[in-house]
Design an enzyme around this catalytic site. Structure first.
Site, PDB file in Angstrom:
ATOM      1  CD  GLU A 303      43.349  35.252  41.881  1.00 10.49           C
ATOM      2  OE1 GLU A 303      43.884  34.137  42.512  1.00 10.49           O
ATOM      3  OE2 GLU A 303      42.247  35.681  42.578  1.00 10.49           O
ATOM      4  NE  ARG A 348      37.043  38.010  40.786  1.00  9.59           N
ATOM      5  CZ  ARG A 348      37.614  38.128  41.924  1.00  9.59           C
ATOM      6  NH1 ARG A 348      38.170  39.107  42.678  1.00  9.59           N
ATOM      7  NH2 ARG A 348      37.614  37.162  42.682  1.00  9.59           N
ATOM      8  CG  ASP A 377      37.391  34.731  45.776  1.00  3.32           C
ATOM      9  OD1 ASP A 377      37.417  33.738  45.937  1.00  3.32           O
ATOM     10  OD2 ASP A 377      38.436  35.171  45.476  1.00  3.32           O
ATOM     11  CD  GLU A 399      37.581  25.984  44.393  1.00  2.00           C
ATOM     12  OE1 GLU A 399      37.801  25.455  43.249  1.00  2.00           O
ATOM     13  OE2 GLU A 399      38.401  26.846  44.998  1.00  2.00           O
ATOM     14  CD  GLU A 405      40.687  34.172  50.659  1.00  2.00           C
ATOM     15  OE1 GLU A 405      40.470  33.227  50.072  1.00  2.00           O
ATOM     16  OE2 GLU A 405      41.262  35.368  49.964  1.00  2.00           O
ATOM     17  CD1 TRP A 555      42.205  41.404  42.329  1.00  2.00           C
ATOM     18  CD2 TRP A 555      44.358  41.888  42.535  1.00  2.00           C
ATOM     19  NE1 TRP A 555      42.692  40.289  41.922  1.00  2.00           N
ATOM     20  CE2 TRP A 555      44.182  40.340  42.011  1.00  2.00           C
ATOM     21  CE3 TRP A 555      45.911  42.069  42.717  1.00  2.00           C
ATOM     22  CZ2 TRP A 555      45.147  39.717  41.857  1.00  2.00           C
ATOM     23  CZ3 TRP A 555      46.875  41.198  42.391  1.00  2.00           C
ATOM     24  CH2 TRP A 555      46.481  39.783  41.824  1.00  2.00           C
TER      25      TRP A 555
END
Ligand code: BDP
Length: 712
Positions: A303, A348, A377, A399, A405, A555
């Site tokens: 990113e 991705r 994500d 993680e 979010e 995106w």
């Protein structure tokens, strides 16, 4: 006399109706109501002793005294020496023969530096471990038993953390904004550090220690090199000094181009000797201030962040250079695998594996690779990341994202323990059946000693720390699962509710039921049957499945759902991107075939036709309708159940949650209507008439803008 009584009464009333703002988290230590239990506890805790002279031992004594006063109403002097009346003794095995006699050599070896042992029989309680920190953990465990009203007469507890690093990653910027933060500004008051030590730092460290969190990265992974300047390192040192006695190590995010920005070098090439020297000197400088500095956390070549690939070097080259700089000080480097590039046309989903699997075995021994739970994500639901099980020679760190979010941000109540556990329990089949993700990260599958789990923190300077009162449970869950991923979601919710709100059995039962369903409910009204990343872009607040105009293909939500006249979903099987090929053949089986695919992931792996028949008998279109409506309706159920709890808890938190549930219901309907109206333009099928029809048009939903949505 009369006046004094009135005053006392007034004081008492104030304390009963005291509004609770949530600042005390799960460490409220309110009076125990059950009289017989209270009596039992009082008998067990006579002349309590916490041995030890360290700052950590002093913290343990203070915690015990504050807790016992709150829980029992009596004030206890916590001794630091054993006397004849002591029946409650805590301390390291080395601090007293009484304690060392209790444990075997084998137990001591097994519990390591942080594990603890609690043994109790009527009239005797012992808490011990190899270090004062272990004893502090033991005391917090014991206090949890009291807070949750459990029996403490006969205890034989040996508790050992399954993971060495139990961490929070703060995505906090130096100007105090928090990337993806929904609870106010950063709690790090950089401007007033190093002189001003906010009480919050201490309360934060204490809360973390109470759930076993022992490491924090203070700064955003989208890093600013200014944190590595001398003035800021002085500030970091102050935080490290506050955290140290609570067993918490500090990490910083390292911007890969710092040698250029701060050192005025021409390059940040990891194989350049001058660059290497710059980092070595920087590491030496940090360790001279913070001798137990944890190390660096790095986001590189992702990113837009700088990284070794800018110099045609690999992630291993970059990580190893930093690892060499911190190795003499026993530091480590945590290198993130969250990488994907706009220029790369490959799905991705696959890019991290493509980059990292070939590097397995090439990282220094003090490097960990930190992998997000899924390959895209932090979605409401996503299959486990295919890197788990695919890099046996490299210690992988988990993680998770605690901040919501993609799960309702500031306004939605979602308990994340079931999501975390779903991932940890997933079978990678790397070494046959039972090779769970948990066994990959705890080092047992491939024999690693560096192990860890991190959560992107949901903490800010809101009075209650996490914005949504119920989001505190997710911070709590992260800590508890990093300590022991075998604890069930039910247990975590139970403990947390009792400590944070009330031990009232009916309250705990109903509210726990809500908590345990929240995540599935959200999946239904946001991303059912494998849909993902269809949030509005930028701030990720609300639905935006129609967005298709951003420069980077990945995106745009349309990249992920691929709805067209035939159907919907991303074909990641062999006939599509073949991302599924990155999983072990046995793991793949659950998704590979569209007719047997676990339907939770149907549109994740398949482009299914609108009329494809689901196990329910419904078509894909009708299933989507059913899920979106059921999800939104279930928020009504959450609200109904919650309203029944009014008399059970304090008014402030009750009302806060009630108001937020109203918002959540509106947002769930917004998700439902916007997504169905949009997907309907492809399916050309009606929302069956027995459902309440959307009251706004698709254009209305498309026109909504939120320029000041938080966290962006
Ligand atoms: C994405 C967030 C972005 C983070 C990125 C990361 O939208 O703000 O910087 O993850 O993890 O989900 O690096």
């Amino acid at each position: 006399m009369k006046r004094l009584n009135v005053l006392l009464l007034l004081l008492l009333c104030c304390s009963i109706v005291r509004a609770e703002n949530g600042y005390d988290l799960w460490l409220r230590y309110v009076p125990i109501k059950n009289k017989s239990l209270l009596l039992e506890y009082k008998k067990q805790i006579v002349s309590p002793v916490v041995l030890g002279t360290s700052a950590t031992a002093a913290i343990a004594r203070k915690e015990l005294s504050v807790a016992l006063l709150g829980l029992t109403g009596s004030s206890y002097l916590i001794n630091s020496n054993i006397n004849t009346s002591s029946v409650f003794i805590a301390g390291t095995v080395k601090s007293s023969a009484v304690l060392s006699a209790l444990v075997t050599k084998e137990e001591l070896n097994r519990i390591g530096n942080e594990g603890f042992i609690i043994k109790a029989k009527p009239g005797k309680t012992f808490i011990t471990g190899n270090t004062d920190l272990a004893v502090l953990y033991g005391i917090f465990h014991y206090l949890r038993l009291l807070q949750t009203n459990q029996k403490v007469i006969n205890l034989n507890v040996i508790s050992i953390p399954k993971l060495k690093l139990r961490m929070l990653n703060h995505w906090d910027n130096l100007n105090r904004t928090v990337e993806r933060g929904y609870a106010g500004f950063s709690i790090w008051d950089w401007h007033r550090l190093p002189t001003f030590i906010d009480q919050r730092y201490i309360d934060y460290a204490r809360a973390n220690a109470s759930i076993g969190i022992n490491a924090v990265a203070l700064t955003n992974v989208n890093a600013n090199s200014i944190i590595l300047t001398p003035a800021y390192l002085e500030k970091v040192k102050k935080l490290a000094d506050v955290f140290r006695p609570y067993g918490i190590k500090v990490f910083l995010t390292a911007r890969f181009s710092s040698p250029i920005e701060l050192g005025r070098l021409k390059t940040a090439d990891p194989l350049d000797a001058i660059v290497q020297q710059w980092w070595t000197a920087k590491a030496n400088e940090i360790y001279s201030l913070i001798p137990d500095f944890g190390g660096f956390l790095v986001k590189a070549n992702s990113e837009g962040q700088p990284g070794p690939q800018d110099y045609k070097r690999t992630h291993a080259d970059g990580a190893n250079m930093l690892a060499n700089a911190v190795a003499p000080h026993k530091g480590i480097v945590i290198w993130r695998a969250f990488v994907y590039a706009a220029e790369n046309p490959v799905d991705r989903h696959m890019q991290a594996n493509d980059d990292f699997v070939p590097l397995d075995g090439k990282f220094n021994s003090n490097v960990m690779v930190q992998v997000k739970n899924g390959a895209i994500d932090f979605m409401p639901r996503e299959p486990f990341h295919p890197l788990f099980g695919a890099m046996p020679k490299t210690p992988l760190m988990m993680e998770f994202q605690v901040t919501q979010e993609y799960l309702g941000q500031a306004t939605n109540w979602v308990f994340l323990a079931p999501l975390f556990k779903e991932v940890l329990d997933s079978d990678t089949y790397a070494k046959g059946k039972g090779s769970t993700v948990a066994k990959v990260i705890d080092g047992s599958l491939d024999d690693h000693t560096l192990t860890g789990m991190t959560g992107v923190a949901n903490i800010g300077n809101d009075i209650n720390w996490t914005g949504h009162p119920m989001a505190q449970a997710n911070w709590y869950a992260l800590g508890r699962l990093a300590w022991d991923y075998n604890i069930t979601s039910d247990t975590i919710a139970d403990e947390w509710l009792r400590m944070t709100f009330s031990n009232d059995a009916a309250f705990v039962k109903s509210t726990k039921q809500i908590m345990l369903r929240t995540r599935e409910i959200m999946v239904d009204y946001m991303n059912p049957i494998g849909l993902h990343h269809i949030m509005a872009t930028g701030h990720h607040y609300g639905p935006g499945p129609w967005v298709s105009n951003l420069n980077r293909p990945e995106w745009n939500p349309v990249y992920y759902h691929k709805a067209d006249s035939v159907g919907i979903g991303f074909n990641r099987t062999a006939s599509g991107s073949n991302a599924i090929g990155q999983y072990h053949p046995e793991a793949r089986k659950q998704w590979e075939n569209i007719s047997t695919c676990n339907e939770k992931y149907l549109l994740w792996f398949h482009h299914a036709s609108w009329n494809h028949k689901m196990k329910s008998g419904r078509s894909v279109w009708n299933e989507l309708v059913y899920r979106y409506y059921t999800g939104a309706d279930s928020v009504k159920w959450m609200k109904q159940e919650w309203l029944k709890q009014q008399s059970k808890i304090d008014a402030q938190r009750f009302n806060d949650v009630s108001m937020l549930l109203d918002t959540q219901l509106e947002e769930a309907k917004w998700w439902r209507n916007a997504c169905l109206l949009y997907f309907q333009t492809f399916s050309k099928q009606p929302i069956p008439s027995n459902y309440e029809q959307p009251d706004k048009t698709l254009d209305y939903y498309k026109s909504l803008r939120f320029p000041f949505a938080p966290g962006n």
